[in-house]
Design an enzyme around this catalytic site. Structure first.
Site, mmCIF file in Angstrom:
data_model
loop_
_atom_site.group_PDB
_atom_site.id
_atom_site.type_symbol
_atom_site.label_atom_id
_atom_site.label_comp_id
_atom_site.label_asym_id
_atom_site.label_seq_id
_atom_site.Cartn_x
_atom_site.Cartn_y
_atom_site.Cartn_z
ATOM 1 N N HIS A 59 0.840 -1.207 0.000
ATOM 2 C CA HIS A 59 0.000 0.000 0.000
ATOM 3 C C HIS A 59 0.873 1.254 0.000
ATOM 4 O O HIS A 59 0.596 2.220 -0.704
ATOM 5 C CB HIS A 59 -0.869 0.059 1.261
ATOM 6 C CG HIS A 59 -1.875 -1.052 1.405
ATOM 7 N ND1 HIS A 59 -1.836 -1.953 2.439
ATOM 8 C CD2 HIS A 59 -2.959 -1.384 0.667
ATOM 9 C CE1 HIS A 59 -2.848 -2.794 2.343
ATOM 10 N NE2 HIS A 59 -3.550 -2.478 1.271
ATOM 11 N N GLN A 175 -9.192 -6.115 -10.931
ATOM 12 C CA GLN A 175 -9.822 -4.925 -10.332
ATOM 13 C C GLN A 175 -9.322 -3.655 -11.014
ATOM 14 O O GLN A 175 -10.106 -2.763 -11.352
ATOM 15 C CB GLN A 175 -9.478 -4.897 -8.846
ATOM 16 C CG GLN A 175 -9.755 -3.585 -8.151
ATOM 17 C CD GLN A 175 -9.481 -3.671 -6.663
ATOM 18 O OE1 GLN A 175 -10.266 -4.272 -5.929
ATOM 19 N NE2 GLN A 175 -8.378 -3.122 -6.207
HETATM 20 P P1 AMP Z 1 -6.590 -3.579 -0.392
HETATM 21 O O1 AMP Z 1 -6.402 -2.825 0.883
HETATM 22 O O2 AMP Z 1 -6.144 -4.999 -0.338
HETATM 23 O O3 AMP Z 1 -7.971 -3.388 -0.973
HETATM 24 O O4 AMP Z 1 -5.593 -2.902 -1.429
HETATM 25 C C1 AMP Z 1 -5.617 -1.518 -1.670
HETATM 26 C C2 AMP Z 1 -4.761 -1.233 -2.870
HETATM 27 O O5 AMP Z 1 -3.419 -1.663 -2.612
HETATM 28 C C3 AMP Z 1 -5.228 -1.979 -4.132
HETATM 29 O O6 AMP Z 1 -5.098 -1.113 -5.253
HETATM 30 C C4 AMP Z 1 -4.267 -3.130 -4.200
HETATM 31 O O7 AMP Z 1 -4.079 -3.628 -5.499
HETATM 32 C C5 AMP Z 1 -2.992 -2.502 -3.664
HETATM 33 N N1 AMP Z 1 -2.077 -3.505 -3.170
HETATM 34 C C6 AMP Z 1 -2.362 -4.539 -2.326
HETATM 35 N N2 AMP Z 1 -1.279 -5.293 -2.145
HETATM 36 C C7 AMP Z 1 -0.287 -4.751 -2.884
HETATM 37 C C8 AMP Z 1 1.080 -5.082 -3.129
HETATM 38 N N3 AMP Z 1 1.640 -6.163 -2.581
HETATM 39 N N4 AMP Z 1 1.796 -4.293 -3.962
HETATM 40 C C9 AMP Z 1 1.236 -3.202 -4.530
HETATM 41 N N5 AMP Z 1 -0.045 -2.830 -4.350
HETATM 42 C C10 AMP Z 1 -0.799 -3.602 -3.537
#
Ligand code: AMP
Length: 302
Positions: A59, A175
């Site tokens: 994130h 997504q």
């Molecule tokens: P989430 O909190 O899981 O809904 O993720 C929020 C955002 O962070 C989304 O756009 C995810 O794709 C991104 N995200 C989650 N994990 C990672 C990661 N390991 N590397 C880069 N972006 C991520």
């Protein structure tokens, strides 16, 4: 939120950069909208990083990137009930508000938009935003209603925050493509940028759900990256037959005692249609259950 709070932020924007700012916390769409309207009226660019909290380095890589691209940076933290297809998953989703707030402060976030569920979905809420086609396969085939929940909440976040730029991770590749389609189709005038997946040193994609893995499952979770590596190795060696690539990659998951392969697909990198032959830009994506934890990963195959 009152107009004076937003004015206070603008006045504070010139202060010493070495002192972490205390991000404002906004709890309702109305307050968020009022703050963003003020910021926009001041001629500033707004960037948004939507999250469900339990922030990790993945994130934060999005936050740091967005920080460099706009004067006003909003991180949203909202565990969106609409996109969970299982109540147990929603209940077990990690919530780490204090640590999240501290990380946002350290990373120069201006405002955290953390609305309550009733503020987002009051009685009488009746709208669904749905992108057809792109959501049919991959995760969409296994999580009924999930992407409609995502597009509905992202449309609401975009409406309240009114960002110029929104940054998403390629970790959730389907997504990302769906949100880009929605923003284009609905003329939202928002740049939706996808950023690379951040991984642990051993290759496991960072995810808020990794905390649920037992030490043994954490080790076995490496099968996702190994399957991707295998597919990339075959593609680089000139293999064009997708069935052969999928079979070889799937074997690396199927050999792992606790792992259950939900899907493993090779798709066109843009329209996400399943491929039989590797020709243009392609993406391999997979979902694997380790006990009660579902992990996803993907990478390009060129
Ligand atoms: P989430 O909190 O899981 O809904 O993720 C929020 C955002 O962070 C989304 O756009 C995810 O794709 C991104 N995200 C989650 N994990 C990672 C990661 N390991 N590397 C880069 N972006 C991520």
């Amino acid at each position: 939120m009152t107009a004076s709070t937003a004015t206070a932020w603008i006045a504070e924007s010139d202060r010493d950069e070495s002192v972490p700012k205390q991000p404002q916390v906004i709890r309702t769409p109305e307050d968020m909208h009022a703050l963003s309207a003020q910021v926009r009226a001041g001629g500033k660019r707004i960037a948004l990083v939507p999250t469900m909290g339990a922030l990790h380095a993945g994130h934060l890589s999005l936050v740091d990137h967005a920080r460099g691209k706009a004067e006003f940076l909003v991180v949203s933290i909202f565990v969106n009930p609409l996109q969970f297809d299982r109540d147990a998953d929603l209940d077990a989703y990690p919530r780490t508000w204090e640590a999240d707030y501290a990380l946002c402060a350290e990373h120069g976030v201006d405002a955290i938009y953390a609305p309550t569920a009733p503020a987002m979905y009051p009685d009488g809420f009746a709208t669904k935003v749905s992108v057809s086609g792109l959501g049919a396969g991959l995760c969409g085939a296994h999580r009924p209603g999930h992407f409609d929940g995502v597009t509905t909440v992202v449309a609401k976040l975009f409406g309240a925050v009114m960002p110029h730029l929104a940054v998403f991770g390629q970790k959730d590749y389907q997504q990302l493509k769906i949100v880009q389609r929605m923003a284009a189709d609905l003329n939202m005038d928002i740049e939706v940028e996808g950023r690379p997946t951040l991984r642990e040193a051993d290759g496991l994609a960072m995810s808020s759900r990794n905390v649920h893995l037992s030490p043994a499952q954490r080790e076995q979770a490496l099968c996702l990256r190994r399957a991707l590596d295998k597919a990339q190795e075959l593609a680089r060696a000139g293999e064009r037959d997708v069935e052969k690539i999928k079979t070889a990659a799937a074997r690396l998951v199927e050999g792992v005692p606790e792992a259950r392969l939900e899907y493993l697909e090779v798709v066109d990198a843009e329209n996400l249609a399943p491929l039989a032959k590797l020709e243009g830009p392609a993406r391999m994506a997979l979902a694997v259950w380790l006990g009660a934890t579902r992990l996803i990963d993907n990478d390009d195959l060129n």
